[in-house]
Scaffold this motif. Sequence first.
Motif, PDB file in Angstrom:
ATOM      1  N   ARG A 165     -15.556  -8.127  57.595  1.00 36.52           N
ATOM      2  CA  ARG A 165     -16.821  -7.257  57.778  1.00 36.52           C
ATOM      3  C   ARG A 165     -16.778  -6.022  56.883  1.00 36.52           C
ATOM      4  N   ILE A 166     -15.646  -5.402  56.802  1.00 35.44           N
ATOM      5  CA  ILE A 166     -15.303  -4.473  55.754  1.00 35.44           C
ATOM      6  C   ILE A 166     -15.470  -4.768  54.377  1.00 35.44           C
ATOM      7  N   SER A 167     -14.998  -5.809  54.209  1.00 32.38           N
ATOM      8  CA  SER A 167     -15.070  -6.472  52.538  1.00 32.38           C
ATOM      9  C   SER A 167     -16.624  -6.716  52.233  1.00 32.38           C
ATOM     10  N   LYS A 168     -17.424  -6.972  53.218  1.00 28.96           N
ATOM     11  CA  LYS A 168     -18.773  -7.342  52.916  1.00 28.96           C
ATOM     12  C   LYS A 168     -19.644  -6.042  53.032  1.00 28.96           C
ATOM     13  N   ASP A 169     -19.158  -5.045  53.914  1.00 33.50           N
ATOM     14  CA  ASP A 169     -20.046  -3.759  53.839  1.00 33.50           C
ATOM     15  C   ASP A 169     -19.959  -2.907  52.808  1.00 33.50           C
ATOM     16  N   TYR A 170     -18.686  -3.150  52.165  1.00 31.07           N
ATOM     17  CA  TYR A 170     -18.297  -2.003  51.066  1.00 31.07           C
ATOM     18  C   TYR A 170     -18.394  -2.652  49.634  1.00 31.07           C
ATOM     19  N   GLY A 176     -18.768  -3.754  46.133  1.00 34.32           N
ATOM     20  CA  GLY A 176     -19.419  -2.743  44.900  1.00 34.32           C
ATOM     21  C   GLY A 176     -19.106  -1.475  45.158  1.00 34.32           C
ATOM     22  N   GLN A 177     -18.519  -0.954  46.401  1.00 37.49           N
ATOM     23  CA  GLN A 177     -18.657   0.523  46.625  1.00 37.49           C
ATOM     24  C   GLN A 177     -17.094   1.008  46.272  1.00 37.49           C
ATOM     25  N   GLU A 178     -17.071   2.426  46.185  1.00 33.39           N
ATOM     26  CA  GLU A 178     -15.748   2.848  46.110  1.00 33.39           C
ATOM     27  C   GLU A 178     -15.194   3.291  47.341  1.00 33.39           C
ATOM     28  N   LEU A 179     -14.184   2.710  47.639  1.00 31.76           N
ATOM     29  CA  LEU A 179     -13.787   2.799  49.154  1.00 31.76           C
ATOM     30  C   LEU A 179     -12.317   3.464  49.323  1.00 31.76           C
ATOM     31  N   VAL A 180     -12.188   4.688  50.027  1.00 30.25           N
ATOM     32  CA  VAL A 180     -10.782   5.134  50.322  1.00 30.25           C
ATOM     33  C   VAL A 180     -10.534   4.859  51.731  1.00 30.25           C
ATOM     34  N   ILE A 181      -9.544   3.838  52.023  1.00 28.74           N
ATOM     35  CA  ILE A 181      -9.042   3.999  53.406  1.00 28.74           C
ATOM     36  C   ILE A 181      -7.842   4.771  53.887  1.00 28.74           C
ATOM     37  N   ILE A 182      -8.197   5.491  54.905  1.00 27.12           N
ATOM     38  CA  ILE A 182      -7.132   6.390  55.228  1.00 27.12           C
ATOM     39  C   ILE A 182      -6.455   5.863  56.667  1.00 27.12           C
ATOM     40  N   GLY A 183      -5.261   5.629  56.497  1.00 32.07           N
ATOM     41  CA  GLY A 183      -4.345   5.089  57.793  1.00 32.07           C
ATOM     42  C   GLY A 183      -3.675   6.554  58.515  1.00 32.07           C
ATOM     43  N   VAL A 184      -4.013   6.401  59.537  1.00 32.64           N
ATOM     44  CA  VAL A 184      -3.417   7.668  60.365  1.00 32.64           C
ATOM     45  C   VAL A 184      -2.016   7.538  61.075  1.00 32.64           C
ATOM     46  N   LEU A 185      -1.168   8.037  60.474  1.00 34.51           N
ATOM     47  CA  LEU A 185       0.242   7.919  60.880  1.00 34.51           C
ATOM     48  C   LEU A 185       0.539   8.504  62.109  1.00 34.51           C
ATOM     49  N   LYS A 186       1.504   8.096  62.997  1.00 35.90           N
ATOM     50  CA  LYS A 186       2.354   6.978  62.710  1.00 35.90           C
ATOM     51  C   LYS A 186       1.688   5.644  63.122  1.00 35.90           C
ATOM     52  N   GLY A 187       0.938   5.665  64.436  1.00 36.24           N
ATOM     53  CA  GLY A 187       0.511   4.753  65.080  1.00 36.24           C
ATOM     54  C   GLY A 187      -0.112   3.646  64.147  1.00 36.24           C
ATOM     55  N   GLY A 188      -1.039   3.927  63.226  1.00 39.55           N
ATOM     56  CA  GLY A 188      -1.972   3.167  62.700  1.00 39.55           C
ATOM     57  C   GLY A 188      -1.398   2.129  61.404  1.00 39.55           C
ATOM     58  N   LEU A 247     -12.824   5.289  55.113  1.00 39.27           N
ATOM     59  CA  LEU A 247     -12.852   4.671  56.268  1.00 39.27           C
ATOM     60  C   LEU A 247     -11.444   5.015  56.788  1.00 39.27           C
ATOM     61  N   ILE A 248     -11.652   5.649  57.952  1.00 38.59           N
ATOM     62  CA  ILE A 248     -10.147   6.157  58.923  1.00 38.59           C
ATOM     63  C   ILE A 248      -9.794   5.186  59.667  1.00 38.59           C
ATOM     64  N   VAL A 249      -8.544   4.676  59.364  1.00 33.51           N
ATOM     65  CA  VAL A 249      -8.091   3.603  60.207  1.00 33.51           C
ATOM     66  C   VAL A 249      -7.112   4.266  61.272  1.00 33.51           C
ATOM     67  N   GLU A 250      -7.327   4.177  62.749  1.00 35.63           N
ATOM     68  CA  GLU A 250      -6.604   4.382  63.730  1.00 35.63           C
ATOM     69  C   GLU A 250      -5.916   3.103  64.521  1.00 35.63           C
ATOM     70  N   ASP A 251      -4.802   3.633  65.331  1.00 38.02           N
ATOM     71  CA  ASP A 251      -4.285   2.512  66.115  1.00 38.02           C
ATOM     72  C   ASP A 251      -5.138   2.512  67.582  1.00 38.02           C
ATOM     73  N   ILE A 252      -5.617   3.612  67.959  1.00 40.69           N
ATOM     74  CA  ILE A 252      -6.337   3.350  69.387  1.00 40.69           C
ATOM     75  C   ILE A 252      -7.220   4.813  69.606  1.00 40.69           C
ATOM     76  N   ILE A 253      -8.332   4.466  70.161  1.00 44.21           N
ATOM     77  CA  ILE A 253      -9.254   5.700  70.313  1.00 44.21           C
ATOM     78  C   ILE A 253      -9.117   5.630  71.982  1.00 44.21           C
TER      79      ILE A 253
END
Length: 179
Positions: A24-29, A31-43, A94-100
């Motif tokens: 889904r992410i690959s399709k949605d973004y 041709g766009q410039e995407l920065v993925i931000i992982g939230v440490l440490k859990g993510g 796009l912020i990537v987290e372990d759990i909300i």
Amino acid sequence: MDVVERVLVSKEQLDKQVEELGARISKDYQGQELVIIGVLKGGFIFLADLARKITIPVDLDFMSVSSYGNSSKSSGVVKIIKDVDTNITGKHVLIVEDIIDTGLTLNHLVELLKTRGPLSVKVCAALDKPSRRKVDLKVDYKGIEIPDEFVIGYGLDYAGKYRNIAEVCVLKREVYTKK
Ligand code: XMP
Ligand code: MG
């Protein structure tokens, strides 16, 4: 491991979910410039899996945050231990987290990153405990919904340990109630 009450989410379920989100992410973004931000440490484990299911070029960066205060409960005020090195102005984030859980941490991060002039800020989480939500947070890429149980594994810890368990497991109650 002997602290595990039961496996809540299997490796197969996690792999399937990660594959769907990556597609889904690959399709949605595309041709766009995407920065993925992982939230440490859990993510870190989720992001390592997710990144390899994303088929478009992306920038990867990390933030490390911790809740203020001495309570184990999220206060919503997060201290930035490590900020991103990447300039996100004019880019999609796009912020990537372990759990909300309450949603307070991600809500704070979204608002903070929005002040830096990105084109958009969206969130992706491996796990979601919707019953605990305290703020109306839009989760754009939602992983697996779980009940209100304390979980370990797949990046999630108890007292710094057990992040390396491959599945998402319920922690034995006696582990955190014993004095
Ligand atoms: P909020 O409440 O701000 O917090 O959405 C999200 C953060 O809380 C932690 N968290 C957990 N960590 N097992 C854990 O190891 C859990 O069951 C759990 N629930 C919440 C986690 O750090 C997450 O980023
Ligand atoms: Mg966390």
